[in-house]
Design an enzyme around this catalytic site. Structure first.
Site: not given
Length: 199
Positions: A35-41, A108
């Protein structure tokens, strides 16, 4: 627009394996999804930095950055999101062929799109990294204030609010980003790469 049929795949003189041997390490795509904000980047960039520090050939493909250039013609409809992921998959495949470890950071949201990308790669080259973080925590973080806007109806088809996120069923790596530090997450990814003899 008609597609050209006068296209033949050109075999390069230097193979993927040749590049891996010269580099002294394998190549793969670390496909960060969540999710957005999960820390992916954040985690993807931290992994990339640690690989760079260890003299590993790496590169980061970030969702927002790609939409500034290659995919700036795409919106956020289901079709456009699928096309966004398809293009990134093809680009990631080129990076893997060049001998690099490429990290991608994309929501994604649809399993079928991620599975379609996985099918582009040889066995062991596509490493799905699920950044598992509860929606409530992602909303609490909300670094770009996107959830706030989505809740107000200013953003339509926002994943987790009015568009679904389909979590991976069998990811190679699962990181609970609400429970571990960025450093611990990086170590988890690097341990996997070492275990699979990519590093």
């Amino acid at each position: 627009m008609a597609k050209s049929t006068n296209i033949t795949w050109h075999e390069a003189t230097i193979s993927k394996q040749d590049r891996r041997i010269q580099n002294g390490h394998g190549s793969c795509v670390l496909w960060f999804t969540g999710l957005s904000g999960s820390g992916k980047s954040t985690i993807a960039n931290a992994v990339s930095y640690e690989l760079f520090r260890q003299s590993i050939n790496e590169y980061v493909l970030d969702g927002d950055n790609i939409r500034h250039g290659l995919n700036k013609d795409l919106g956020f409809t289901e079709h456009d999101r699928s096309e966004n992921i398809r293009r990134i998959g093809e680009v990631a495949k080129l990076f893997v062929d060049s001998g690099k470890i490429v990290t991608t950071a994309f929501i994604s949201p649809f399993r079928s799109d991620r599975d379609q990308v996985r099918a582009l790669f040889d066995e062991g080259e596509f490493i799905e990294v699920f950044i598992d973080c509860p929606l409530e925590e992602c909303e609490r973080r909300d670094p770009k204030k996107l959830y706030e806007k989505a809740r107000r109806g200013e953003i339509k088809d926002f994943t987790g609010i009015d568009s679904p996120y389909e979590p991976p069923e069998r990811p190679e790596i699962t990181i609970h980003s609400d429970q571990v530090s960025v450093e611990e997450a990086v170590n988890q990814v690097l341990a996997y790469l070492r275990d699979k003899h990519i590093l």
